[in-house]
Write an enzyme that holds these catalytic residues in place. Structure first.
Site, PDB file in Angstrom:
ATOM      1  N   GLU A 195      -2.958   7.741  -4.207  1.00 15.89           N
ATOM      2  CA  GLU A 195      -3.513   7.289  -5.612  1.00 15.89           C
ATOM      3  C   GLU A 195      -4.908   7.645  -6.024  1.00 15.89           C
ATOM      4  OE1 GLU A 195      -2.058   3.265  -4.918  1.00 15.89           O
ATOM      5  OE2 GLU A 195      -4.111   2.713  -4.898  1.00 15.89           O
ATOM      6  N   ARG A 247       0.829  -1.091   0.007  1.00 11.78           N
ATOM      7  CA  ARG A 247       0.266   0.053   0.078  1.00 11.78           C
ATOM      8  C   ARG A 247       0.939   1.127  -0.067  1.00 11.78           C
ATOM      9  NH1 ARG A 247      -3.693  -2.615  -1.455  1.00 11.78           N
ATOM     10  NH2 ARG A 247      -5.674  -3.141  -0.340  1.00 11.78           N
ATOM     11  N   HIS A 250      -1.493   0.644  -9.805  1.00 13.59           N
ATOM     12  CA  HIS A 250      -2.256  -0.311  -8.710  1.00 13.59           C
ATOM     13  C   HIS A 250      -2.912  -1.183  -9.676  1.00 13.59           C
ATOM     14  CE1 HIS A 250      -4.153  -0.897  -4.510  1.00 13.59           C
ATOM     15  NE2 HIS A 250      -3.888  -2.170  -5.135  1.00 13.59           N
TER      16      HIS A 250
END
Ligand code: 8YV
Length: 313
Positions: free
Chosen positions: A261, A232, A279
């Site tokens: 993000e 993360r 991601h």
């Protein structure tokens, strides 16, 4: 089950959306004009919430939905769910472990190769016609590099297994030593970083692991070290990472997740020692379908009073 209200927190997967629509009364939170009015209006009919890595169930959402019985996350990570609050309210929680392990581990290895062998830069070199003017620069060998892994869970272990096939010595850091593995354990992340060439973040995000990669860790990894983050964004102190990369105090980085993000620090865009991904760790057709089926299976099991497939709480 058609009358059961299910709330989807954000868009995540068309197949999942379509299948939820077939089985339940599906509400799409991102499509409602006024979130708080919507939650008040439907507070008595919504019995399940489907979230993912970007939107889940925080304390406010849980309080707003008193009839909620289950949060089924389309992710293995649970950091967007207030687990303590769910426990307190007797709300069940499920996630999507195992089905995405291989994809995320594959991507971690892909990032290592991409950073060390400069694959994206090489691709740009060919496309821009520069090859006609001369050969590409030499890069760095991957086979045999020392790989350090933060978090030796399912994904960390799958990365270790793959890296072993590249003759990489493996070491790791986790809260406690894992007796069943032959890999070298470091009780501190700084020590792990000082003793590896490639440091991989593969642990879950909790209050304890937030900014687990800080300036000290980055300095210990050093000018030749490479950081890979498939965990993360908030695992890493991002401004520290950016300045270390810009100032070439860190060798390179392969990053699939960012602190804010989809916002990515623009200072990274011009660097040839980083590979930036949006991601996509679990982002294959096959795996996203398996993840969706797990979410559906968990919801069906819950509402049919059967055991949950992948319970967390
Ligand atoms: C997904 C993830 O990106 O499983 C996780 O924790 O981060 C990912 O698999 C996401 O939840 C899909 O929307």
């Amino acid at each position: 089950m058609e009358s059961i209200g299910v709330l989807m927190a954000c868009p995540m997967n068309p197949y999942l959306e379509q299948e939820l629509d077939k089985r339940f009364t599906l509400h799409r939170l991102w499509k409602v004009p006024e979130k708080s009015t919507f939650l008040t209006t439907h507070s008595n009919s919504i019995r399940a919430l489907v979230g993912n890595a970007s939107a889940g169930a925080d304390a406010q959402m849980i309080e707003a939905l008193p009839k909620m019985e289950i949060v089924a996350s389309f992710s293995v990570g649970l950091d967007k769910i207030d687990l303590a609050k769910c426990k307190e309210k007797g709300i069940r929680v499920t996630n999507t472990p195992d089905v995405l392990t291989e994809d995320v581990a594959d991507l971690a290895i892909g990032l290592m190769l991409a950073v060390l062998r400069k694959l994206c830069e090489c691709d740009r070199y060919v496309r821009s016609g520069k090859w006609k003017k001369g050969s590409y620069m030499l890069t760095t060998k991957f086979t045999g590099k020392r790989v350090g892994i933060i978090g030796l869970g399912r994904i960390g272990m799958a990365i270790a297994k793959r890296a072993e096939a590249f003759s990489c010595p493996i070491s790791y850091h986790s809260r406690t030593e894992i007796p069943e593995t032959k890999y070298k354990y470091y009780p501190s992340v700084v020590e792990l970083a000082a003793n590896c060439d490639i440091l991989v973040v593969a642990c879950s995000l909790t209050a304890e692991t937030r900014h687990i990669v800080d300036r000290k860790v980055i300095d210990a990894l050093g000018v030749k070290g490479v950081l890979i983050n498939i965990g993360r964004g908030p695992h890493v102190d991002e401004p520290e990472l950016v300045s270390a990369l810009v100032e070439r105090r860190l060798g390179g980085a392969g990053i699939d997740v960012f602190e804010h993000e989809p916002e990515v620090p623009e200072e990274l865009f011009g660097l040839d020692n980083v590979v930036l991904l949006p991601h996509v760790g679990s982002g294959t057709e096959e795996t996203r379908k398996d993840m969706a089926d797990l979410v559906l299976g968990n919801l069906e099991a819950h509402f049919l009073n059967k055991p949950l497939l992948t319970p967390v709480v």
